[in-house]
Design an enzyme around this catalytic site. Sequence first.
Site, PDB file in Angstrom:
ATOM      1  N   ASP A 132       0.848  -1.187   0.000  1.00 43.91           N
ATOM      2  CA  ASP A 132       0.000   0.000   0.000  1.00 43.91           C
ATOM      3  C   ASP A 132       0.887   1.241   0.000  1.00 43.91           C
ATOM      4  OD1 ASP A 132      -2.498   1.350   0.032  1.00 43.91           O
ATOM      5  OD2 ASP A 132      -2.240   1.752   2.158  1.00 43.91           O
ATOM      6  N   VAL A 133       1.563   1.473  -1.115  1.00 37.80           N
ATOM      7  CA  VAL A 133       2.409   2.650  -1.301  1.00 37.80           C
ATOM      8  C   VAL A 133       1.590   3.688  -2.058  1.00 37.80           C
ATOM      9  CG1 VAL A 133       4.480   3.550  -2.410  1.00 37.80           C
ATOM     10  CG2 VAL A 133       4.539   1.304  -1.289  1.00 37.80           C
ATOM     11  N   GLU A 134       1.393   4.863  -1.462  1.00 36.09           N
ATOM     12  CA  GLU A 134       0.568   5.892  -2.086  1.00 36.09           C
ATOM     13  C   GLU A 134       1.304   7.229  -2.211  1.00 36.09           C
ATOM     14  OE1 GLU A 134      -3.463   6.079  -0.682  1.00 36.09           O
ATOM     15  OE2 GLU A 134      -3.443   3.996  -0.010  1.00 36.09           O
ATOM     16  N   SER A 135       2.619   7.181  -2.105  1.00 37.17           N
ATOM     17  CA  SER A 135       3.417   8.398  -2.210  1.00 37.17           C
ATOM     18  C   SER A 135       3.458   8.893  -3.652  1.00 37.17           C
ATOM     19  CB  SER A 135       4.847   8.130  -1.739  1.00 37.17           C
ATOM     20  OG  SER A 135       4.867   7.658  -0.413  1.00 37.17           O
TER      21      SER A 135
END
Length: 390
Positions: A132-135
């Site tokens: 869950d990488v949202e950068s």
Amino acid sequence: MRIISLLFLIVFVVVVVQSSSSSSSSSFSGCPCDSSYLCEPLQIAPRQEFLGFSLNSTQYPNYYWNQLTTLAIFYETIEDELLCIAHENDVRLVWGTTFPIENLGNSSYIEEWIQGQIEKVQSTFTDGLNFDVESPITDPTIAQQYTELVSATNKAFKAINPFYQISIDVAWSPSCIDKRCYDYAGLASNSDFLVAMDYDERSQVFGEKVCTAGANSSPSNALAGINNFTDLGISTDQLVMGLPWYGYIYKNCLNGDEAGLETVVCEIESVPFRGANCSDAAGSEYDYSYLVQLLQDQTINSSLVQWNTEWQSPYFNYIDPITGNVDQVWFDNPQSLSIKVQLAQKLNLRGVAVWNIDFLDFSDQYNSRPMWDALASFFPQPASSEQSLN
């Protein structure tokens, strides 16, 4: 540099597999279940998915386990009983995880990180990871490094057990939503599937002279996003449609004297987000159970639930008892969810997911049960909705 990076990944996967294999037999002795087979990672071939994201470690006894296929855990520790119940019902448990993008080019950090993830999964007898990488990533080089991280992780896990699951959460469209300009085709080819988060679709709203409230999750945006993914060569069987069990309250419609319970268009303040002047950051997220209580509160003057035909989403207005202002609420209910689930079926997607599975009041079966059934309707012949823990 590219060749060195690939060589590092290959060498690292071999080292990880050797070290992990040597420790797997000793860690298995700590199995908390009555039957040791429940501590083995599930050996299930690719299947249709109903994935639930969980942030609450105490709610699992209330889940409809025969409807779920995967539970992504976003808390630090799991109860022993949770593992045993999940595996007894052929539900994978995967750890939600993220990664600091400033370390994407740091090979030693990546090596330690992947080894740590493997040890975490093996020591807890679970079944994989959910990235869950949202950068924001706008540099293609960094985007490629993220793909390489996922690839190395996937190879390391699959070399230990081919049934380990690696999934990736992505924005509802690959078109640089929220400046997440990732290598989506590469992420898809190096994981089991992508979860397209078909919510927070108004995180960036362009082209509006006046900012307005709107649907959190519309079928038209979901369809456009899926089409954009497939245009990149990503198979629909690699895409899971993520849906919301929450909504947004937009406080104080700025329509002046025109604002009332029958207001359709609610003007909101401009709250910029990653380059867009209008965004849902002007509102606040509330779980479905809270919104149900708000509607049922006889002390609050509210409208009936309205239906927006363009966005195929429900909304309602109410008078804030403290400020006296008109607030507007956009959310999803069983009707709107069913429309999107039918779309997922029609497009032959891998499955559906929900953020998040703990946003219901499980003591209120009248309102919570239809939300479960709306997502479970994705499956052609859903099982009976009796809970596993009765």
